[in-house]
Design a protein around this motif. Sequence first.
Motif, PDB file in Angstrom:
ATOM      1  N   VAL A 261     -34.933 -21.540-110.190  1.00  0.00           N
ATOM      2  CA  VAL A 261     -33.987 -21.663-109.086  1.00  0.00           C
ATOM      3  C   VAL A 261     -34.451 -20.852-107.882  1.00  0.00           C
ATOM      4  O   VAL A 261     -35.385 -20.053-107.960  1.00  0.00           O
ATOM      5  CB  VAL A 261     -32.576 -21.199-109.500  1.00  0.00           C
ATOM      6  N   SER A 262     -33.747 -21.066-106.774  1.00  0.00           N
ATOM      7  CA  SER A 262     -34.025 -20.319-105.551  1.00  0.00           C
ATOM      8  C   SER A 262     -32.735 -20.160-104.771  1.00  0.00           C
ATOM      9  O   SER A 262     -31.677 -20.648-105.177  1.00  0.00           O
ATOM     10  CB  SER A 262     -35.053 -21.066-104.694  1.00  0.00           C
ATOM     11  N   THR A 263     -32.834 -19.513-103.629  1.00  0.00           N
ATOM     12  CA  THR A 263     -31.664 -19.360-102.762  1.00  0.00           C
ATOM     13  C   THR A 263     -31.059 -20.708-102.409  1.00  0.00           C
ATOM     14  O   THR A 263     -29.842 -20.816-102.235  1.00  0.00           O
ATOM     15  CB  THR A 263     -32.045 -18.606-101.474  1.00  0.00           C
ATOM     16  N   PHE A 264     -31.885 -21.744-102.296  1.00  0.00           N
ATOM     17  CA  PHE A 264     -31.357 -23.075-101.978  1.00  0.00           C
ATOM     18  C   PHE A 264     -30.308 -23.517-102.993  1.00  0.00           C
ATOM     19  O   PHE A 264     -29.476 -24.370-102.692  1.00  0.00           O
ATOM     20  CB  PHE A 264     -32.489 -24.101-101.929  1.00  0.00           C
ATOM     21  N   ASP A 265     -30.333 -22.947-104.206  1.00  0.00           N
ATOM     22  CA  ASP A 265     -29.375 -23.298-105.259  1.00  0.00           C
ATOM     23  C   ASP A 265     -28.162 -22.379-105.302  1.00  0.00           C
ATOM     24  O   ASP A 265     -27.309 -22.520-106.174  1.00  0.00           O
ATOM     25  CB  ASP A 265     -30.088 -23.286-106.617  1.00  0.00           C
ATOM     26  N   ASN A 266     -28.103 -21.420-104.350  1.00  0.00           N
ATOM     27  CA  ASN A 266     -26.961 -20.520-104.230  1.00  0.00           C
ATOM     28  C   ASN A 266     -26.683 -19.787-105.544  1.00  0.00           C
ATOM     29  O   ASN A 266     -25.650 -19.993-106.192  1.00  0.00           O
ATOM     30  CB  ASN A 266     -25.721 -21.302-103.775  1.00  0.00           C
ATOM     31  N   PRO A 267     -27.604 -18.916-105.971  1.00  0.00           N
ATOM     32  CA  PRO A 267     -27.478 -18.246-107.271  1.00  0.00           C
ATOM     33  C   PRO A 267     -26.165 -17.495-107.476  1.00  0.00           C
ATOM     34  O   PRO A 267     -25.581 -17.552-108.563  1.00  0.00           O
ATOM     35  CB  PRO A 267     -28.669 -17.280-107.282  1.00  0.00           C
ATOM     36  N   SER A 268     -25.702 -16.767-106.448  1.00  0.00           N
ATOM     37  CA  SER A 268     -24.471 -16.002-106.628  1.00  0.00           C
ATOM     38  C   SER A 268     -23.276 -16.908-106.877  1.00  0.00           C
ATOM     39  O   SER A 268     -22.313 -16.531-107.551  1.00  0.00           O
ATOM     40  CB  SER A 268     -24.217 -15.101-105.414  1.00  0.00           C
ATOM     41  N   PHE A 269     -23.315 -18.121-106.345  1.00  0.00           N
ATOM     42  CA  PHE A 269     -22.266 -19.104-106.585  1.00  0.00           C
ATOM     43  C   PHE A 269     -22.200 -19.468-108.062  1.00  0.00           C
ATOM     44  O   PHE A 269     -21.125 -19.608-108.646  1.00  0.00           O
ATOM     45  CB  PHE A 269     -22.538 -20.344-105.731  1.00  0.00           C
ATOM     46  N   ASP A 295     -27.750 -14.519-103.028  1.00  0.00           N
ATOM     47  CA  ASP A 295     -28.566 -14.244-104.212  1.00  0.00           C
ATOM     48  C   ASP A 295     -27.995 -13.182-105.136  1.00  0.00           C
ATOM     49  O   ASP A 295     -27.810 -13.422-106.330  1.00  0.00           O
ATOM     50  CB  ASP A 295     -29.966 -13.777-103.779  1.00  0.00           C
ATOM     51  N   VAL A 296     -27.773 -11.989-104.594  1.00  0.00           N
ATOM     52  CA  VAL A 296     -27.533 -10.814-105.444  1.00  0.00           C
ATOM     53  C   VAL A 296     -26.274 -10.053-105.009  1.00  0.00           C
ATOM     54  O   VAL A 296     -25.863 -10.124-103.852  1.00  0.00           O
ATOM     55  CB  VAL A 296     -28.742  -9.856-105.400  1.00  0.00           C
ATOM     56  N   PRO A 297     -25.661  -9.295-105.934  1.00  0.00           N
ATOM     57  CA  PRO A 297     -24.516  -8.456-105.575  1.00  0.00           C
ATOM     58  C   PRO A 297     -24.988  -7.205-104.843  1.00  0.00           C
ATOM     59  O   PRO A 297     -26.167  -6.849-104.872  1.00  0.00           O
ATOM     60  CB  PRO A 297     -23.894  -8.114-106.926  1.00  0.00           C
ATOM     61  N   ASP A 298     -24.054  -6.512-104.208  1.00  0.00           N
ATOM     62  CA  ASP A 298     -24.394  -5.291-103.471  1.00  0.00           C
ATOM     63  C   ASP A 298     -24.926  -4.201-104.396  1.00  0.00           C
ATOM     64  O   ASP A 298     -25.652  -3.308-103.953  1.00  0.00           O
ATOM     65  CB  ASP A 298     -23.170  -4.779-102.710  1.00  0.00           C
ATOM     66  N   THR A 299     -24.590  -4.278-105.679  1.00  0.00           N
ATOM     67  CA  THR A 299     -25.122  -3.291-106.627  1.00  0.00           C
ATOM     68  C   THR A 299     -26.630  -3.453-106.809  1.00  0.00           C
ATOM     69  O   THR A 299     -27.323  -2.504-107.184  1.00  0.00           O
ATOM     70  CB  THR A 299     -24.443  -3.432-107.992  1.00  0.00           C
ATOM     71  N   ALA A 300     -27.139  -4.653-106.534  1.00  0.00           N
ATOM     72  CA  ALA A 300     -28.569  -4.914-106.673  1.00  0.00           C
ATOM     73  C   ALA A 300     -29.328  -4.667-105.372  1.00  0.00           C
ATOM     74  O   ALA A 300     -30.537  -4.479-105.386  1.00  0.00           O
ATOM     75  CB  ALA A 300     -28.805  -6.351-107.134  1.00  0.00           C
TER      76      ALA A 300
END
Length: 412
Positions: A261-269, A295-300
């Motif tokens: 996957v990539s950002t185009f797939d909206n990972p956080s979604f 992509d990632v949470p603020d913890t990352a």
Amino acid sequence: MPGSSTDKSEMSPGVTADSVKVVFIGTDLSKTASLTGFKDPDVGDPRKQVEALATYVNAHGGIAGRKLDAVYENYEASADSPAAETTLCSKITQDDKAFAVVLTGQLQSNARPCYAQRRTLMLDATLIANDQGTFTSLAPYLWTGSYPEYTAFATSFLDVLGREKFFGGRSVAGIVAADSPANRAVYEKVVTPALKKLGVAGTVGWIDTTDLGTLNTGLNQAAVNFRGKSIDRVFFLGGARIAPFFMTTAAAQNFTARYGVSTFDNPSFMVANPGTIPPGALKGMVGIGFAPALDVPDTALPFPSTDAERNCQGIYAAAGISFKQRENARVAFAYCDAALLLQAGARDVGELTAASWGRGAQALGTSFQTATGFGGELGPSLYAAGSGYRVLKYDDGCPCFTYAGGVTDVGA
């Protein structure tokens, strides 16, 4: 015509002696969410965000010395279709007579050519695949201040999948791809040669994303085809949210795989919708990310992390607008990128046209930095400001996606 560099004033709709009209599209996903069950993060009030940007830009010189006349236009995502895109394009170009439009959720292949044919500058904040051929054919009208060019992206994406041993010795992999000219071109020029070097043959499910009906039909056919060929490595091209839709469809067809996957797939979604994404589908996911809010949470990755993020955050804070987390700023930061790029590209032009603005934008080099993504580089034949990516991996321990390693130039 697109590709022309003429500076005739009649090719500059929306520009007067003292103002420049720009339409910011806000894509309303609430009805789509109710139809699909998918949940999206709260992105605040886009109309107020546009007003805040106009206030800032106008207090700092405007657009080529003119007032930014910012107009907000709401667009219903569930009604997206070629006909709806034509209607929206006609309103913005003929009724509003805009100099520029900020796109946010226009997924149909006819949308961007429509604006180019009407000589309207586009600042594309939609998570959609725009390759070098698309940018060149629609020059000088199509640009993005937030994301990378798709050919360079695909080169890096396949490189990372290979280095991360995603294919694991398999000789065949499945590709789920939105059926668009950009995807077709990149698949032929980049993906196929890269897979060949890795000793992998690709089986493609081309997905017609015109509407939910054609989308579901294509996804079902792809899942059945992959299952029949015992494929267990699948990656996605082109975005348009086909990844989470495919995973749901695949589960109904008793098909499982490891996904690239990539950002185009909206990972956080995907992480935010555990009730609709099949259990285990995220396990082992790997790829590349180029937009932290998606992509990632603020913890990352602490928020904010870059000067560009801090600058846009400050612009909104001055208008009393704040964001609990980075993901809540995903639309606001894309708007900010578009507005600030528009202002920067117009700084030293004479007569303001799409062509003169384009030359000004490309002269910026690396001085414009994206708040949405990593880095920033414009120049001759460069229309996409996003210039960096990081390796993206799903971490069961969070559970969330995290980045590995530093920022790498796309296409390098």
